[in-house]
Scaffold this motif. Structure first.
Motif, short mmCIF file in Angstrom:
data_model
loop_
_atom_site.label_atom_id
_atom_site.label_comp_id
_atom_site.label_asym_id
_atom_site.label_seq_id
_atom_site.Cartn_x
_atom_site.Cartn_y
_atom_site.Cartn_z
N ILE A 1 46.23 -5.14 -14.69
CA ILE A 1 46.64 -4.30 -15.81
C ILE A 1 46.16 -4.87 -17.13
CG2 ILE A 1 48.60 -3.28 -17.02
CD1 ILE A 1 48.02 -2.15 -14.20
N ASP A 2 46.30 -6.19 -17.29
CA ASP A 2 45.85 -6.83 -18.54
C ASP A 2 44.35 -6.63 -18.75
OD1 ASP A 2 48.40 -7.65 -19.01
OD2 ASP A 2 48.10 -9.72 -18.39
N ARG A 3 43.56 -6.80 -17.68
CA ARG A 3 42.11 -6.67 -17.81
C ARG A 3 41.71 -5.24 -18.18
NH1 ARG A 3 38.76 -11.39 -16.57
NH2 ARG A 3 40.37 -12.99 -16.50
N ILE A 4 42.43 -4.27 -17.64
CA ILE A 4 42.12 -2.87 -17.94
C ILE A 4 42.35 -2.55 -19.41
CG2 ILE A 4 42.94 -0.49 -17.58
CD1 ILE A 4 43.35 -1.29 -14.62
N ASN A 5 43.43 -3.07 -19.96
CA ASN A 5 43.83 -2.71 -21.32
C ASN A 5 43.33 -3.69 -22.39
OD1 ASN A 5 45.38 -0.35 -20.63
ND2 ASN A 5 46.91 -1.73 -19.76
N MET A 6 42.53 -4.67 -22.00
CA MET A 6 42.13 -5.73 -22.91
C MET A 6 41.45 -5.20 -24.18
SD MET A 6 39.78 -9.07 -22.07
CE MET A 6 40.87 -9.57 -20.74
N PHE A 7 40.60 -4.18 -24.03
CA PHE A 7 39.83 -3.68 -25.17
C PHE A 7 40.23 -2.25 -25.55
CE2 PHE A 7 37.24 -7.00 -23.25
CZ PHE A 7 36.98 -7.80 -24.36
N LYS A 8 41.48 -1.93 -25.27
CA LYS A 8 41.97 -0.57 -25.53
C LYS A 8 41.78 -0.16 -26.99
CE LYS A 8 46.09 2.29 -24.92
NZ LYS A 8 47.52 2.33 -24.45
N ASP A 9 41.98 -1.09 -27.92
CA ASP A 9 41.91 -0.76 -29.34
C ASP A 9 40.66 -1.33 -30.01
OD1 ASP A 9 44.45 0.54 -29.27
OD2 ASP A 9 45.42 -1.43 -29.29
N ASP A 10 39.68 -1.70 -29.21
CA ASP A 10 38.45 -2.28 -29.74
C ASP A 10 37.52 -1.16 -30.24
OD1 ASP A 10 35.59 -3.30 -29.61
OD2 ASP A 10 36.68 -5.15 -29.14
N ASP A 11 37.15 -1.21 -31.50
CA ASP A 11 36.30 -0.17 -32.08
C ASP A 11 34.86 -0.63 -32.28
OD1 ASP A 11 38.30 1.75 -32.21
OD2 ASP A 11 39.02 1.05 -34.16
N ALA A 12 34.49 -1.76 -31.69
CA ALA A 12 33.13 -2.28 -31.87
C ALA A 12 32.12 -1.31 -31.26
CB ALA A 12 33.01 -3.65 -31.22
#
Length: 557
Positions: free
Chosen positions: A354-365
């Motif tokens: 679960i952590d790996r899936i959501n790691m970049f949820k809010d990453d806008d790069a």
């Protein structure tokens, strides 16, 4: 009746809805017969695309998808798609034309032994030499394609045979019934599960082929036994199930592999060795294995079932559950299910997934990270919409990150694993489910292998969405080269203007330049009703190393 008319009547009696393909001179009689039929002929722009369409039609409907080509080069163009369907256990029939039968023993224009060519990549390949045999041959081809393990079959119709006459009527579709599971094996399986300390369920391709999901979900819900799935088993157990460790299949870099290595009993359900070698999780030959599948297990050094149940998967799982409940009531000494204590390794792996899936949820790069791209697609779609993956690095990211809640809503070719699959596949999926949103996820390499089928989608006015992961590289190959040799060679290429190429076909095109623009383009694409949409997005693949080398040392004893 003319032989070509009879062949079409036989196809109608089997319930054929569509035939995908390209006509030629040597199948002209058959095309004339089809023009008078209720079967819809879908003209494609390449025979490989036709085979991929028939493949996906077979996966999604449970019926036999049919593709058609002429002799020689038309037939050879079908080969990759037919092989893909066969190794992925998809129901398919390929029909090819042929020169006059009296020329087949010698050199003649475009003549090659097509039947022999298809033999290694189908379950059965045959040439019609007597029109009286057409009903038997067609029924046999369909029956073999449907029988477990399902796959591809092939029929050849020489042009002179097509013109002859027959008075034999079609045989028609006949249901295939499976035997019940052996009750002694059911009891052995139930006892072994009750005695296990860390049982684990592996859900494979066979579970997604039939409507087996209900019984398997019931088994997991009642027992709370942890589970994982292979690439092609995604969605049989929903990814939000609290005891599901999601997807396995990327060798030593799998999150869930740590759990499998510690499990003492593996309940293997519909598991297909073409997807993931048991050597990865049973190299020490220390696992007790319960094999549940439609067919007997393959003979393999690292896969030696202690209990083998060969029957309908869903019925078998229901019987095992009933036997577990019976044994628990009769023998209170058994450590019953659901258990109060959950193996720590299973809890840790679930948390890590679960952590790996959501790691970049809010990453806008931007270029966008694969995890963020996939989460945005998941957010834009309903649970029953369909994503079809092509083959490349994106396939690995999709298998790990894309949350799937229903079987056959995330289709990943993982047996033969042929590039160029996704775009044609979405066309078939949209024909089967016109009201669902259908998305192809493809690399820029795979996209251009069957880009011509955009015209087919435009002609049919199909609003499929094609997301092209852009990095100007055969990325999976270059990643593996770098992993092994420290550098990559001969994998980089140039790309066309994806917006212009889409528009030149009559489709709509976007090439987004930010994460926010990608999200908006997905929303806009869902509003288009009459044409395909191509969305090109630049992808940051710098995190690929975790796909090949991520052993999670904190979990190692």
């Amino acid at each position: 009746m003319k032989a070509s008319d009879l062949l079409v009547k036989c196809l109608e009696s089997e319930g054929v809805e569509y035939i995908f393909g390209i006509p030629g001179e040597e199948n002209a009689d058959l095309m004339m017969s089809l023009s008078e039929s209720k079967i819809k002929f879908i003209l494609t722009r390449h025979e490989q695309g036709a085979a991929f369409m028939a493949d996906v039609y077979g996966r999604l409907t449970g019926r036999v998808g049919v593709c058609l080509a002429t002799l020689g080069p038309g037939a050879t163009n079908l080969v990759t798609g037919v092989a893909n369907a066969n190794m992925d256990r998809s129901r398919l029939l390929a029909i090819t034309g042929q020169t006059d039968s009296h020329l087949l023993h010698k050199e003649s224009h475009q003549n090659l032994n097509v039947v022999k060519m298809f033999e290694p990549i189908t379950k059965w390949s045959w040439s019609i030499r007597n029109p009286q045999n057409i009903p038997e041959i067609v029924r046999r081809a369909f029956k073999i394609a449907l029988t477990e393990k399902p796959g591809a079959t092939h029929i050849e119709l020489p042009q002179d045979i097509a013109k002859r006459e027959s008075d034999i009527p079609p045989i028609g579709f006949q249901n295939i019934f499976r035997p019940k599971a052996n009750q002694d094996q059911i009891k052995k399986a139930a006892k072994m599960i009750l005695e296990a300390k860390k049982p684990l369920l592996i859900v494979g391709n066979g579970c997604a082929r039939e409507d087996e999901s209900t019984q398997i979900r019931k088994f997991v819900e009642k027992t709370k036994i942890f589970s994982i799935n292979t690439f092609m088993g995604k969605g049989v157990i929903p990814d939000d199930c609290e005891t599901h460790l999601q997807t396995i299949g990327i060798k030593s870099a799998d999150h869930a592999l740590q759990a499998v290595l510690e499990a003492d009993v593996i309940i293997s359900v519909g598991y297909d060795l073409v997807e993931y070698s048991p050597k990865m999780w049973n190299s020490d030959l220390n696992k007790k294995i319960i094999h549940v599948d439609f067919t007997p297990s393959e003979v393999y050094t690292f896969y030696r079932p202690d209990v083998e149940i060969d029957s309908d998967i869903g019925a078998a799982m229901e019987s095992i559950l009933e036997e577990i409940e019976t044994l628990q009531s009769q023998h209170p000494s058994f450590d019953s299910f659901p258990r109060k204590e959950i193996p720590e390794i299973f809890q840790k792996v679930r948390s890590e997934v679960i952590d790996r899936i959501n790691m970049f949820k809010d990453d806008d790069a931007y270029p966008i990270k694969p995890e963020k791209l996939i989460l945005d697609v998941r957010e834009a779609l309903d649970h029953k919409d369909i994503v079809i993956s092509d083959v490349g690095t994106h396939k690995l990211w999709i298998s790990k990150i894309y949350q799937t809640f229903e079987p056959n809503t995330c289709i990943i070719p993982n047996g033969f694993a042929s590039m160029g699959f996704a775009l044609p596949g979405t066309i078939a999926a949209k024909l089967v489910f016109p009201k669902k949103t259908i998305v192809a996820m493809t690399g820029d390499g795979g996209f251009l292998m069957n880009v011509q089928e955009i015209e087919t989608a435009v002609r049919l006015k199909l609003p499929i969405i094609i997301i092209v992961w852009v990095d100007n590289d055969y990325n999976l190959i270059s990643t593996k080269q770098k992993h092994e040799f420290g550098k990559s060679v001969f994998t980089e290429f140039g790309n066309p203007d994806f917006v212009k190429i889409a528009e030149s076909f009559g489709a709509k095109g976007f090439h987004v330049k930010s994460s926010q623009e990608f999200e908006q383009s997905l929303k806009d694409a869902k509003l288009v009703q009459d044409k395909p949409i191509v969305i090109a997005v630049d992808v940051d693949y710098t995190r690929n190393e975790v796909l090949l080398d991520d052993s999670f040392p904190s979990y190692v004893k």
